[in-house]
Write an enzyme that holds these catalytic residues in place. Sequence first.
Site, PDB file in Angstrom:
ATOM      1  N   GLY A   1       0.805  -1.213   0.000  1.00 50.45           N
ATOM      2  CA  GLY A   1       0.000   0.000   0.000  1.00 50.45           C
ATOM      3  C   GLY A   1       0.833   1.255   0.000  1.00 50.45           C
ATOM      4  N   THR A   2       0.159   2.348   0.304  1.00 50.23           N
ATOM      5  CA  THR A   2       0.838   3.641   0.351  1.00 50.23           C
ATOM      6  C   THR A   2       0.776   4.196   1.768  1.00 50.23           C
ATOM      7  OG1 THR A   2      -1.205   4.757  -0.278  1.00 50.23           O
ATOM      8  CG2 THR A   2       0.345   4.220  -2.050  1.00 50.23           C
TER       9      THR A   2
ATOM     10  N   GLU B   1      -0.664   5.095   7.754  1.00 49.94           N
ATOM     11  CA  GLU B   1      -1.517   4.393   6.784  1.00 49.94           C
ATOM     12  C   GLU B   1      -2.763   3.954   7.541  1.00 49.94           C
ATOM     13  OE1 GLU B   1      -1.283   0.284   6.511  1.00 49.94           O
ATOM     14  OE2 GLU B   1      -1.400   1.027   8.551  1.00 49.94           O
ATOM     15  N   MET B   2      -3.511   2.988   7.038  1.00 47.11           N
ATOM     16  CA  MET B   2      -4.816   2.742   7.661  1.00 47.11           C
ATOM     17  C   MET B   2      -5.171   1.276   7.899  1.00 47.11           C
ATOM     18  SD  MET B   2      -7.043   5.771   5.854  1.00 47.11           S
ATOM     19  CE  MET B   2      -8.226   5.866   7.187  1.00 47.11           C
TER      20      MET B   2
ATOM     21  N   SER C   1       3.588   7.854  -0.647  1.00 52.85           N
ATOM     22  CA  SER C   1       2.848   8.512  -1.730  1.00 52.85           C
ATOM     23  C   SER C   1       2.716  10.005  -1.488  1.00 52.85           C
ATOM     24  CB  SER C   1       1.442   7.914  -1.855  1.00 52.85           C
ATOM     25  OG  SER C   1       0.741   8.068  -0.627  1.00 52.85           O
ATOM     26  N   ASP C   2       2.769  10.395  -0.215  1.00 53.55           N
ATOM     27  CA  ASP C   2       2.673  11.818   0.122  1.00 53.55           C
ATOM     28  C   ASP C   2       3.479  12.085   1.386  1.00 53.55           C
ATOM     29  OD1 ASP C   2       0.297  10.155   0.943  1.00 53.55           O
ATOM     30  OD2 ASP C   2       0.039  11.835   2.314  1.00 53.55           O
TER      31      ASP C   2
END
Length: 236
Positions: A89-90, A178-179, A202-203
């Site tokens: 993921g990101t 992240e989540m 990603s950010d």
Amino acid sequence: MSTHIAAQPGAIAEAVLLPGDPLRARFIAEKFLQNPVCYNEVRGMYGYTGSWKGKRVSVQGTGMGQPSLSIYVNELFRFYDVKRAIRVGTTGAVQESTRLRDIIIAMSASTDSAINTHRFGGRHFAPTASFALVQAAWEAARARGIEPLVGPVASSDIFYDDAESWKLWAEYGILGIEMEAAELYTLAARFGREALAILTVSDHIAQGTATTAEERQTTFTAMMEIALDAAVGEAK
Ligand code: HPA
């Protein structure tokens, strides 16, 4: 068949990659796996099984956030005997030294979620990655000339966080927000399986910058190959 996954027994491999986005699961299957077969379309949460370097591997979308991931990973562990689960993921970076597109191997996952508060009745469980998978991912990254960051992340329930709680996480050494990872690691502990989250930055939350779609694609490819090698034990 389980409630949210319509696969026949044996249709899912022992090793599963877990992107949040189901369309990304389809993309991974079509771009990286040989002979991918779709085993799930329930709720559009695609799951595929194919092979990587001659070894069976599946890729299953989880949706965003710990409650959604929890449903899919529970079913993979309870009903399909999945042994190794790797989230791909990101993450949003929170340390000044971290750069966009860095790859983070998440050794542990703190969380602001109430899921484990309920589960452990007020005790504080420490969701931790599988050392074997951390090592395999690290070796697979280094074999590609990539120096990944290895350390703690935080799994937040709040994407749009007015309280800016990332600042507190950053003070305690958290590398990225992240989540999903905390619930993945907790379920792996519960069922005696191995789990890991590999994340690309990603950010940058602290710096207010983000990658372009093209940059994300390049990093994404490297991360996928690292995750696939780690998943099937082909790190070297
Ligand atoms: N917050 C939570 N999850 C994320 C972020 C973020 O800033 N970036 C990528 N995943």
